[in-house]
Design a protein around this motif. Sequence first.
Motif, PDB file in Angstrom:
ATOM      1  N   ARG A  15       0.928  -1.391   0.199  1.00 44.46           N
ATOM      2  CA  ARG A  15       0.126  -0.273  -0.046  1.00 44.46           C
ATOM      3  C   ARG A  15       0.649   1.285  -0.162  1.00 44.46           C
ATOM      4  O   ARG A  15       1.656   1.517   1.108  1.00 44.46           O
ATOM      5  CB  ARG A  15      -1.089  -0.227   1.072  1.00 44.46           C
ATOM      6  N   PRO A  16       0.960   2.415  -1.131  1.00 42.33           N
ATOM      7  CA  PRO A  16       1.250   3.637  -0.584  1.00 42.33           C
ATOM      8  C   PRO A  16       0.654   4.232   0.403  1.00 42.33           C
ATOM      9  O   PRO A  16      -0.577   4.404  -0.687  1.00 42.33           O
ATOM     10  CB  PRO A  16       1.191   4.001  -2.624  1.00 42.33           C
ATOM     11  N   MET A  17       1.821   4.908   1.018  1.00 36.49           N
ATOM     12  CA  MET A  17       1.295   6.144   1.627  1.00 36.49           C
ATOM     13  C   MET A  17       1.193   7.376   0.953  1.00 36.49           C
ATOM     14  O   MET A  17       2.159   8.219   1.052  1.00 36.49           O
ATOM     15  CB  MET A  17       2.217   5.884   2.892  1.00 36.49           C
ATOM     16  N   LYS A  18       0.097   7.473   0.277  1.00 33.09           N
ATOM     17  CA  LYS A  18       0.305   8.877  -0.035  1.00 33.09           C
ATOM     18  C   LYS A  18      -1.686   9.827   0.300  1.00 33.09           C
ATOM     19  O   LYS A  18      -1.717  10.969  -0.319  1.00 33.09           O
ATOM     20  CB  LYS A  18      -0.608   8.374  -1.775  1.00 33.09           C
ATOM     21  N   SER A  19      -2.167   8.522   1.044  1.00 36.91           N
ATOM     22  CA  SER A  19      -3.677   9.488   1.391  1.00 36.91           C
ATOM     23  C   SER A  19      -3.451   9.341   2.895  1.00 36.91           C
ATOM     24  O   SER A  19      -3.519   8.250   3.591  1.00 36.91           O
ATOM     25  CB  SER A  19      -4.565   9.096   0.308  1.00 36.91           C
ATOM     26  N   PRO A  20      -4.698  10.876   3.218  1.00 29.59           N
ATOM     27  CA  PRO A  20      -5.082  10.326   4.596  1.00 29.59           C
ATOM     28  C   PRO A  20      -5.961   9.212   5.055  1.00 29.59           C
ATOM     29  O   PRO A  20      -5.038   8.189   6.205  1.00 29.59           O
ATOM     30  CB  PRO A  20      -6.140  11.783   4.883  1.00 29.59           C
ATOM     31  N   SER A  21      -6.508   8.467   4.114  1.00 29.54           N
ATOM     32  CA  SER A  21      -6.639   7.024   4.402  1.00 29.54           C
ATOM     33  C   SER A  21      -5.931   6.004   4.784  1.00 29.54           C
ATOM     34  O   SER A  21      -5.371   4.673   5.148  1.00 29.54           O
ATOM     35  CB  SER A  21      -7.897   6.618   4.161  1.00 29.54           C
ATOM     36  N   ASP A  22      -4.562   6.770   3.914  1.00 31.53           N
ATOM     37  CA  ASP A  22      -3.682   5.598   3.552  1.00 31.53           C
ATOM     38  C   ASP A  22      -2.970   5.350   5.515  1.00 31.53           C
ATOM     39  O   ASP A  22      -2.885   4.483   5.546  1.00 31.53           O
ATOM     40  CB  ASP A  22      -2.185   5.859   2.315  1.00 31.53           C
ATOM     41  N   PHE A  23      -2.371   6.774   5.707  1.00 25.76           N
ATOM     42  CA  PHE A  23      -2.070   6.994   6.588  1.00 25.76           C
ATOM     43  C   PHE A  23      -2.443   5.963   8.653  1.00 25.76           C
ATOM     44  O   PHE A  23      -2.131   6.034   8.880  1.00 25.76           O
ATOM     45  CB  PHE A  23      -1.328   8.688   7.027  1.00 25.76           C
ATOM     46  N   GLU A  24      -3.946   6.827   7.907  1.00 26.16           N
ATOM     47  CA  GLU A  24      -4.911   6.063   9.068  1.00 26.16           C
ATOM     48  C   GLU A  24      -5.099   4.407   8.953  1.00 26.16           C
ATOM     49  O   GLU A  24      -4.494   3.870  10.424  1.00 26.16           O
ATOM     50  CB  GLU A  24      -6.430   6.526   8.797  1.00 26.16           C
ATOM     51  N   TRP A  25      -4.887   4.089   8.042  1.00 26.99           N
ATOM     52  CA  TRP A  25      -4.772   2.680   8.162  1.00 26.99           C
ATOM     53  C   TRP A  25      -3.607   2.145   8.395  1.00 26.99           C
ATOM     54  O   TRP A  25      -3.780   0.892   9.209  1.00 26.99           O
ATOM     55  CB  TRP A  25      -4.780   1.797   6.577  1.00 26.99           C
ATOM     56  N   LEU A  26      -2.368   2.373   8.121  1.00 24.76           N
ATOM     57  CA  LEU A  26      -1.499   2.108   8.648  1.00 24.76           C
ATOM     58  C   LEU A  26      -1.261   2.834  10.655  1.00 24.76           C
ATOM     59  O   LEU A  26      -0.838   1.329  11.390  1.00 24.76           O
ATOM     60  CB  LEU A  26       0.443   2.901   8.224  1.00 24.76           C
ATOM     61  N   SER A  27      -1.654   3.297  11.235  1.00 25.38           N
ATOM     62  CA  SER A  27      -1.882   3.503  12.070  1.00 25.38           C
ATOM     63  C   SER A  27      -2.454   2.637  13.235  1.00 25.38           C
ATOM     64  O   SER A  27      -2.516   2.137  14.110  1.00 25.38           O
ATOM     65  CB  SER A  27      -2.825   5.855  12.811  1.00 25.38           C
ATOM     66  N   GLU A  28      -3.603   2.387  12.113  1.00 24.39           N
ATOM     67  CA  GLU A  28      -4.477   0.942  13.151  1.00 24.39           C
ATOM     68  C   GLU A  28      -3.679  -0.226  12.585  1.00 24.39           C
ATOM     69  O   GLU A  28      -3.409  -1.586  13.810  1.00 24.39           O
ATOM     70  CB  GLU A  28      -5.891   0.709  12.088  1.00 24.39           C
ATOM     71  N   ARG A  29      -3.104  -0.057  11.903  1.00 17.34           N
ATOM     72  CA  ARG A  29      -2.206  -1.541  12.227  1.00 17.34           C
ATOM     73  C   ARG A  29      -1.353  -1.573  13.053  1.00 17.34           C
ATOM     74  O   ARG A  29      -1.160  -2.598  13.638  1.00 17.34           O
ATOM     75  CB  ARG A  29      -1.780  -1.589  10.855  1.00 17.34           C
ATOM     76  N   GLY A  31      -1.660  -0.463  15.909  1.00 15.53           N
ATOM     77  CA  GLY A  31      -1.981  -0.567  17.356  1.00 15.53           C
ATOM     78  C   GLY A  31      -3.122  -1.288  17.156  1.00 15.53           C
ATOM     79  O   GLY A  31      -2.554  -2.140  18.475  1.00 15.53           O
ATOM     80  N   GLU A  32      -2.487  -2.510  16.251  1.00 18.42           N
ATOM     81  CA  GLU A  32      -3.718  -3.463  16.379  1.00 18.42           C
ATOM     82  C   GLU A  32      -1.872  -4.932  16.676  1.00 18.42           C
ATOM     83  O   GLU A  32      -2.551  -5.752  17.688  1.00 18.42           O
ATOM     84  CB  GLU A  32      -3.881  -4.226  14.586  1.00 18.42           C
ATOM     85  N   MET A  33      -0.645  -4.182  15.894  1.00 14.35           N
ATOM     86  CA  MET A  33       0.076  -5.211  17.048  1.00 14.35           C
ATOM     87  C   MET A  33       0.689  -4.363  18.595  1.00 14.35           C
ATOM     88  O   MET A  33       1.928  -4.432  19.121  1.00 14.35           O
ATOM     89  CB  MET A  33       1.551  -5.116  16.318  1.00 14.35           C
ATOM     90  N   GLY A  34       0.057  -3.696  19.032  1.00  9.51           N
ATOM     91  CA  GLY A  34       0.252  -3.102  20.426  1.00  9.51           C
ATOM     92  C   GLY A  34       0.949  -1.976  20.005  1.00  9.51           C
ATOM     93  O   GLY A  34       1.521  -0.864  21.451  1.00  9.51           O
ATOM     94  N   GLU A  35       0.965  -1.302  19.115  1.00 10.72           N
ATOM     95  CA  GLU A  35       2.685   0.241  19.019  1.00 10.72           C
ATOM     96  C   GLU A  35       1.433   1.227  18.979  1.00 10.72           C
ATOM     97  O   GLU A  35       0.231   0.918  18.359  1.00 10.72           O
ATOM     98  CB  GLU A  35       3.382   0.549  18.188  1.00 10.72           C
ATOM     99  N   SER A  36       1.749   2.624  19.370  1.00 11.68           N
ATOM    100  CA  SER A  36       0.803   3.587  19.243  1.00 11.68           C
ATOM    101  C   SER A  36       1.749   4.621  18.692  1.00 11.68           C
ATOM    102  O   SER A  36       3.072   4.928  19.089  1.00 11.68           O
ATOM    103  CB  SER A  36       0.673   4.362  20.993  1.00 11.68           C
ATOM    104  N   MET A  37       0.691   5.638  16.996  1.00 12.42           N
ATOM    105  CA  MET A  37       1.320   5.983  16.558  1.00 12.42           C
ATOM    106  C   MET A  37       0.804   6.583  15.620  1.00 12.42           C
ATOM    107  O   MET A  37      -0.317   6.211  14.596  1.00 12.42           O
ATOM    108  CB  MET A  37       2.462   5.782  15.426  1.00 12.42           C
ATOM    109  N   SER A  38       1.057   7.959  15.664  1.00  8.18           N
ATOM    110  CA  SER A  38      -0.597   9.430  15.391  1.00  8.18           C
ATOM    111  C   SER A  38      -0.429   8.940  13.677  1.00  8.18           C
ATOM    112  O   SER A  38       0.416   8.774  13.018  1.00  8.18           O
ATOM    113  CB  SER A  38      -1.404  10.601  16.540  1.00  8.18           C
ATOM    114  N   THR A  39      -1.744   9.346  13.547  1.00 11.65           N
ATOM    115  CA  THR A  39      -1.792   9.413  11.628  1.00 11.65           C
ATOM    116  C   THR A  39      -1.066  10.891  11.530  1.00 11.65           C
ATOM    117  O   THR A  39      -0.398  11.618  10.515  1.00 11.65           O
ATOM    118  CB  THR A  39      -3.191   9.880  11.412  1.00 11.65           C
ATOM    119  N   THR A  40      -1.018  11.849  12.450  1.00 13.16           N
ATOM    120  CA  THR A  40       0.071  13.021  11.812  1.00 13.16           C
ATOM    121  C   THR A  40       1.421  12.788  12.056  1.00 13.16           C
ATOM    122  O   THR A  40       2.200  12.885  11.105  1.00 13.16           O
ATOM    123  CB  THR A  40      -0.682  14.446  12.953  1.00 13.16           C
TER     124      THR A  40
END
Length: 189
Positions: A15-29, A31-40
């Motif tokens: 998944r190329p990180m090019k749009s806000p939804s891509d960054f939100e998607w990565l932030s959620e992934r 989070g699923e592995m127990g890591e916290s990183m904001s979309t910003t």
Amino acid sequence: MIALLRERVEEVTKRPMKSPSDFEWLSERLGEMGESMSTTTIKRCWGYVDADVTPRLRTLDILARYLGYRDYEHFAVAHDTLEDGTPSAPVHGFTLRPSVDLDINDRVMLTWQPGRVCVIRYLGNEQFVVERSERTRLQPGNTFNCGIIIEGEQLYLHNLITEGRKPTNYVCGKLNGIHFKVLTQENRQ
């Protein structure tokens, strides 16, 4: 090295990180592995938002763990240079970098204490499938990503997929590290 880290994340996620939804998607992934990183923070790391800032080491460590490395330094060691371009510190033990050292369908036998044995098959793109396991939670058919295997060190598996469960991370060889052997046609039994 940071650019390479971003590139590898995009390769693994497909998944190329090019749009806000891509960054939100990565932030959620993450989070699923127990890591916290904001979309910003992710947007800043990818240069999506105007910010002339170098990502913090914590951010780089999280992204490296997402790829299956212990931290950003281990990612850098696997790619031969540190952030400042100097040669990396030597790794004590033999190193197997799947994307360089393995062909698709090559098999690797992993062993670790106490009495654990696992045979994995390389699927390409740093992804493996478990073919055989003894005395471990890994089961045949499980898939995972792993960017480097170091003899005598713990093995970090990313995006471990087991039937009926969410993807997770897993560590092999917590006591004394793992041992590995690339199997040839003669010793695959």
